[in-house]
Design an enzyme around this catalytic site. Structure first.
Site, PDB file in Angstrom:
ATOM      1  N   ASP A   1       0.872  -1.173   0.000  1.00  0.00           N
ATOM      2  CA  ASP A   1       0.000   0.000   0.000  1.00  0.00           C
ATOM      3  C   ASP A   1       0.913   1.229   0.000  1.00  0.00           C
ATOM      4  OD1 ASP A   1       0.923   0.227   2.606  1.00  0.00           O
ATOM      5  OD2 ASP A   1      -1.060   0.199   3.551  1.00  0.00           O
ATOM      6  N   HIS A   2       0.315   2.394   0.227  1.00  0.00           N
ATOM      7  CA  HIS A   2       1.096   3.650   0.216  1.00  0.00           C
ATOM      8  C   HIS A   2       2.215   3.632   1.264  1.00  0.00           C
ATOM      9  CE1 HIS A   2      -2.323   3.880   2.909  1.00  0.00           C
ATOM     10  NE2 HIS A   2      -1.667   4.777   3.634  1.00  0.00           N
TER      11      HIS A   2
ATOM     12  N   CYS B   1       2.998  -3.328   3.985  1.00  0.00           N
ATOM     13  CA  CYS B   1       2.131  -2.197   4.356  1.00  0.00           C
ATOM     14  C   CYS B   1       2.876  -1.438   5.443  1.00  0.00           C
ATOM     15  CB  CYS B   1       0.741  -2.665   4.777  1.00  0.00           C
ATOM     16  SG  CYS B   1       0.698  -3.848   6.135  1.00  0.00           S
ATOM     17  N   GLY B   2       2.173  -0.702   6.287  1.00  0.00           N
ATOM     18  CA  GLY B   2       2.880   0.054   7.319  1.00  0.00           C
ATOM     19  C   GLY B   2       3.591  -0.862   8.301  1.00  0.00           C
ATOM     20  N   THR B   3       2.859  -1.872   8.758  1.00  0.00           N
ATOM     21  CA  THR B   3       3.407  -2.800   9.756  1.00  0.00           C
ATOM     22  C   THR B   3       3.605  -4.217   9.237  1.00  0.00           C
ATOM     23  OG1 THR B   3       1.154  -3.381  10.405  1.00  0.00           O
ATOM     24  CG2 THR B   3       2.221  -1.585  11.648  1.00  0.00           C
ATOM     25  N   GLY B   4       2.958  -4.552   8.135  1.00  0.00           N
ATOM     26  CA  GLY B   4       2.935  -5.933   7.638  1.00  0.00           C
ATOM     27  C   GLY B   4       1.755  -6.720   8.193  1.00  0.00           C
ATOM     28  N   ILE B   5       1.098  -6.172   9.219  1.00  0.00           N
ATOM     29  CA  ILE B   5       0.017  -6.912   9.888  1.00  0.00           C
ATOM     30  C   ILE B   5      -1.206  -7.057   8.982  1.00  0.00           C
ATOM     31  CG2 ILE B   5      -1.593  -6.931  11.839  1.00  0.00           C
ATOM     32  CD1 ILE B   5       0.560  -5.370  13.457  1.00  0.00           C
ATOM     33  N   GLY B   6      -1.690  -5.948   8.466  1.00  0.00           N
ATOM     34  CA  GLY B   6      -2.895  -6.005   7.631  1.00  0.00           C
ATOM     35  C   GLY B   6      -2.685  -6.871   6.405  1.00  0.00           C
ATOM     36  N   MET B   7      -1.524  -6.761   5.805  1.00  0.00           N
ATOM     37  CA  MET B   7      -1.236  -7.567   4.607  1.00  0.00           C
ATOM     38  C   MET B   7      -1.266  -9.057   4.947  1.00  0.00           C
ATOM     39  SD  MET B   7      -0.903  -5.902   1.815  1.00  0.00           S
ATOM     40  CE  MET B   7      -0.216  -4.492   0.931  1.00  0.00           C
TER      41      MET B   7
ATOM     42  N   HIS C   1      10.099 -24.013   8.620  1.00  0.00           N
ATOM     43  CA  HIS C   1       9.037 -24.768   9.296  1.00  0.00           C
ATOM     44  C   HIS C   1       7.653 -24.565   8.678  1.00  0.00           C
ATOM     45  CE1 HIS C   1      11.062 -25.650  13.460  1.00  0.00           C
ATOM     46  NE2 HIS C   1      11.840 -25.973  12.431  1.00  0.00           N
TER      47      HIS C   1
ATOM     48  N   ARG D   1       8.409 -33.671   9.693  1.00  0.00           N
ATOM     49  CA  ARG D   1       7.323 -33.528  10.676  1.00  0.00           C
ATOM     50  C   ARG D   1       6.437 -32.308  10.400  1.00  0.00           C
ATOM     51  NH1 ARG D   1      11.813 -31.247  12.706  1.00  0.00           N
ATOM     52  NH2 ARG D   1      11.705 -29.458  14.113  1.00  0.00           N
ATOM     53  N   HIS D   2       6.971 -31.354   9.636  1.00  0.00           N
ATOM     54  CA  HIS D   2       6.177 -30.146   9.369  1.00  0.00           C
ATOM     55  C   HIS D   2       5.097 -30.381   8.324  1.00  0.00           C
ATOM     56  CE1 HIS D   2       8.976 -28.144  11.930  1.00  0.00           C
ATOM     57  NE2 HIS D   2       9.981 -28.587  11.189  1.00  0.00           N
TER      58      HIS D   2
END
Ligand code: RB5
Length: 153
Positions: free
Chosen positions: A8-9, A65-71, A98, A132-133
């Site tokens: 995003d911006h 994005c700003g934090t990576g959280i929303g993305m 993993h 195992r993963h």
């Protein structure tokens, strides 16, 4: 490798920097926007990149994005996507080792270009460990299937 990238911006400037780095490393880059610092809504770009990866139009994806959280929240709504929010070289490596993450996300308002480049390199160079993963990733896939249509919620 063909890598889709989007932001995003708030992630635009870092996206441009990471895009140059990917090209320097010899990767093919599919830039799905945004293309300026004009305010936009991150789920639209998460959808473009996640669908490109889900459909096999790109092998992997990067979202900023700003934090990576929303993305990361938005990208994980798309079938077959394992998007990991990374904040260190260690988490970038583990996202691959993993979790076999096919997308990583991080923050344009948090990471410096040097940090972002180091995360991308670590994620791309670290192989998925399998073994195992596999059963854990299979359980994520099962959960995705169970939640389709909302019957199980
Ligand atoms: C935009 O201001 C910001 O909310 C967005 O870039 C992102 O950080 C959301 O998770």
């Amino acid at each position: 490798m063909k890598i889709a990238i989007g932001s995003d911006h708030a992630g635009f400037e870092l996206k441009e920097n990471v895009k140059d780095y990917l090209k320097e490393l010899g990767h093919e880059v599919l830039d799905l926007g945004t293309h300026s610092t004009e305010s936009v809504n991150y789920p639209e770009y998460a959808e473009k990149v996640a669908k490109a990866v889900s459909k096999g139009e790109a092998e992997r994806g990067i979202l900023i994005c700003g934090t990576g959280i929303g993305m990361s929240i938005a990208a994980n709504k798309v079938e077959g996507i394992r998007a990991a929010l990374v904040h260190s070289v260690y988490t970038a490596k583990m996202a691959s080792r993993h979790n076999n993450a096919n997308i990583i996300t991080f923050g344009g308002r948090i990471e410096s270009p040097e940090e972002a480049r180091a995360f991308v390199k670590a994620w791309l160079e670290t192989p998925y460990e399998g073994e195992r993963h596999n059963k854990r990733l299979f359980k994520i896939k099962e959960l995705e299937e169970k939640c389709k249509g909302g019957d199980d919620v």
